[in-house]
Scaffold this active site. Structure first.
Site, PDB file in Angstrom:
ATOM      1  N   HIS A 107       3.042 -31.244  24.842  1.00 57.96           N
ATOM      2  CA  HIS A 107       1.817 -31.597  24.104  1.00 57.96           C
ATOM      3  C   HIS A 107       0.902 -30.380  24.146  1.00 57.96           C
ATOM      4  CE1 HIS A 107       2.959 -35.496  26.011  1.00 57.96           C
ATOM      5  NE2 HIS A 107       2.388 -36.107  24.994  1.00 57.96           N
ATOM      6  N   ASP A 110      -0.865 -29.935  27.430  1.00 53.80           N
ATOM      7  CA  ASP A 110      -0.045 -29.677  28.631  1.00 53.80           C
ATOM      8  C   ASP A 110      -0.056 -28.197  28.973  1.00 53.80           C
ATOM      9  OD1 ASP A 110       0.845 -32.312  28.437  1.00 53.80           O
ATOM     10  OD2 ASP A 110       2.686 -31.742  27.373  1.00 53.80           O
ATOM     11  N   HIS A 277      10.554 -47.645  27.257  1.00 54.44           N
ATOM     12  CA  HIS A 277       9.761 -48.366  26.255  1.00 54.44           C
ATOM     13  C   HIS A 277      10.572 -49.529  25.682  1.00 54.44           C
ATOM     14  CE1 HIS A 277       7.169 -44.505  25.394  1.00 54.44           C
ATOM     15  NE2 HIS A 277       7.214 -44.827  26.670  1.00 54.44           N
TER      16      HIS A 277
HETATM   17  C1  XLS Z   1       4.326 -42.209  27.022  1.00 61.99           C
HETATM   18  C2  XLS Z   1       5.159 -41.453  26.092  1.00 61.99           C
HETATM   19  C3  XLS Z   1       4.791 -39.994  25.945  1.00 61.99           C
HETATM   20  C4  XLS Z   1       5.405 -39.438  24.693  1.00 61.99           C
HETATM   21  C5  XLS Z   1       4.779 -38.177  24.203  1.00 61.99           C
HETATM   22  O1  XLS Z   1       4.635 -43.331  27.402  1.00 61.99           O
HETATM   23  O2  XLS Z   1       6.490 -41.603  26.463  1.00 61.99           O
HETATM   24  O3  XLS Z   1       5.190 -39.295  27.080  1.00 61.99           O
HETATM   25  O4  XLS Z   1       6.766 -39.224  24.851  1.00 61.99           O
HETATM   26  O5  XLS Z   1       3.448 -38.320  23.878  1.00 61.99           O
HETATM   27 NI    NI Z   2       8.094 -40.549  25.683  1.00 66.56          NI
HETATM   28 NI    NI Z   3       6.969 -43.384  28.387  1.00 66.95          NI
END
Ligand code: XLS
Ligand code: NI
Ligand code: NI
Length: 446
Positions: A107, A110, A277
């Protein structure tokens, strides 16, 4: 703070080599042999491994109850921010090169410190990107994807594109524009949008329809900008059901797919599926990848796993060959990665304090993926699952099936066939246990 000219991982001499299962060296790959051919392609080409900058180099191991535990000198608040950013970059590229992986992801915030104004943040980013460009050239490490962080700063507390304040939308647009251009300049193969705060905390103050329209507008502008700058990589949306918001609009692959179709964005975006997720959404990793492959929106993967006893995104290193074998099987069925890859969106546990722990996490995860690739390749070669699936639907290629899907049959014509007794279906076994056994046998034999 670490001197930028010294190594951060001095005890790891060079690229992690392939040691094989009999090697007792924990700093060697047991299964991942980058040049080994599997179904005509090298393991490295199949897996396209990336390390993520944020959890590995920009997170000190803090959680909501406690501060950072890791040895990351550049995160010391007393450090001069640009000097710290350079030290972090050096350590990150040393790690990528020593691990021997082809890609990384980051990002904007980062890698470079945020300034007091947008212009200052942008200048900081330009300086560090120039250093990153040199580090990429020196190590050969490439950019799998770039992204903008539109969730950490307080201005994004109520979302970025879906914020009730259009000025926040504009700010997010400026940040994404800059990061897309940087991703393009660094030869990034994809650009990711994870809508961390594109969701709501309570419906009491939320206009769902308006926020959806705003998000669609934002994603349309991004797709247009991609064409304007000639970026040929893939735009990826990363589904997640909740956390940090109570409900996120990019809930899962099917939700994202419906959203894209509704807003004329089909074909513009694919999905970046994250293992943890998927399980947070009440699905399996296998389900999310299969959905995306079957609907032509599969793009890339954030490889990690959750903890079945925890209901949040623990982002642990992937280590289940059983789970990953089915994921790899579906990816191979879809023809493999195009611009995507396996990004290690993974966090060490807070007690994993040694610098080496970062190697152990990645080595183990990469080996698990490599073993899963061997299992998936075997399942393909033996055609176990594909022939079972084909047999199961075979009658849809017959005259009745074709009449139904081709649109010739009507309810009345079908009812007639049933009425006169020529249709009297006999239930058939789905043979689930047999197939489960076959998958296990492929795991044991690979
Ligand atoms: C957060 C996300 C993040 C994305 C990038 O849960 O996984 O890390 O991959 O913004
Ligand atoms: Ni992610
Ligand atoms: Ni994540």
């Amino acid at each position: 703070m670490a001197n930028i000219s010294t190594e951060f991982f001095p005890e790891v001499p060079g690229p992690i080599g392939f040691g094989g299962l009999d090697s007792s060296d924990p700093l060697s790959f047991k299964v991942y042999d980058p040049d080994r051919l599997v179904l005509g392609k090298s393991m490295a080409e199949h897996l396209r491994i990336a390390v993520c900058y944020w959890h590995s180099f920009n997170w000190a191991g803090s959680d909501v109850f406690g501060e950072g535990t890791f040895d990351r000198p550049w995160l010391d608040p007393a450090a001069e921010p640009m000097r710290a950013a350079h030290a972090k970059l050096d350590a990150a590229f040393e790690f990528f090169a020593k691990l021997g992986v082809p890609y990384f992801c980051f990002h904007d915030i980062d890698i470079a410190p945020q300034g007091d104004t947008f212009a200052e943040s942008a200048r900081n980013l330009e300086v560090i990107v120039e250093a990153a460009e040199k580090a990429m050239a020196a190590t050969g490490v490439k950019l799998l994807w770039g992204t903008a962080n539109l969730f950490s700063h307080p201005r994004f507390a109520a979302g970025a594109a879906t914020n009730p304040d259009p000025e926040v939308f504009a700010y997010a647009a400026a940040q994404v524009r800059h990061m897309m251009e940087i991703t393009h300049r660094l030869g990034g193969e994809n650009y990711v949008l994870w809508g961390g705060r594109e969701g709501y905390e309570t419906l009491l103050n939320t206009d769902l329809a308006r926020e959806e329209t705003q998000l669609a507008r934002f994603l349309t502008l991004v797709a247009e900008h991609k064409r304007d700058i000639g970026f040929e990589g893939t735009l990826l949306l990363e589904p997640k059901p909740q956390e940090p918001t109570k409900h996120q609009y990019d809930y899962d692959s099917a939700t994202v797919h419906g959203f894209l179709e509704r807003h004329g964005l089909a074909g513009e975006y694919k999905v970046n599926i994250e293992g943890n997720h998927a399980t947070l959404a009440g699905h399996s990793f296998h389900h999310e990848v299969t959905y995306a492959v079957d609907h032509g929106i599969f793009g890339s993967v954030d490889a990690n796993r959750g903890d079945p006893q925890n209901g949040w995104d623990t982002d642990q290193f992937p280590n289940s060959v059983e789970e990953l074998s089915l994921v790899l099987f579906e990816i191979l069925r879809g023809g493999g990665f195009d611009t995507g890859g396996f990004n290690f969106d993974t966090k060490l546990r807070r007690q994993s304090l040694d610098r080496h722990d970062l190697f152990h996490g990645h080595i183990g995860g990469i080996d698990a993926l490599a073993q899963a690739l061997l299992v998936a390749a075997r399942l393909h070669e033996e055609a176990t699952l594909s022939s079972a699936r084909a047999d199961r639907y075979a009658d849809w290629d017959g005259p009745l099936g074709r009449a139904i899907t081709g649109g010739e049959a009507t309810l009345a014509s079908l009812a007639e066939l049933v009425d006169d007794g020529s249709i009297d279906p006999a239930p058939r076994s789905g043979r689930q246990e047999l197939l489960e056994n076959r998958v296990n046998q492929a795991i044991w034999r690979s």
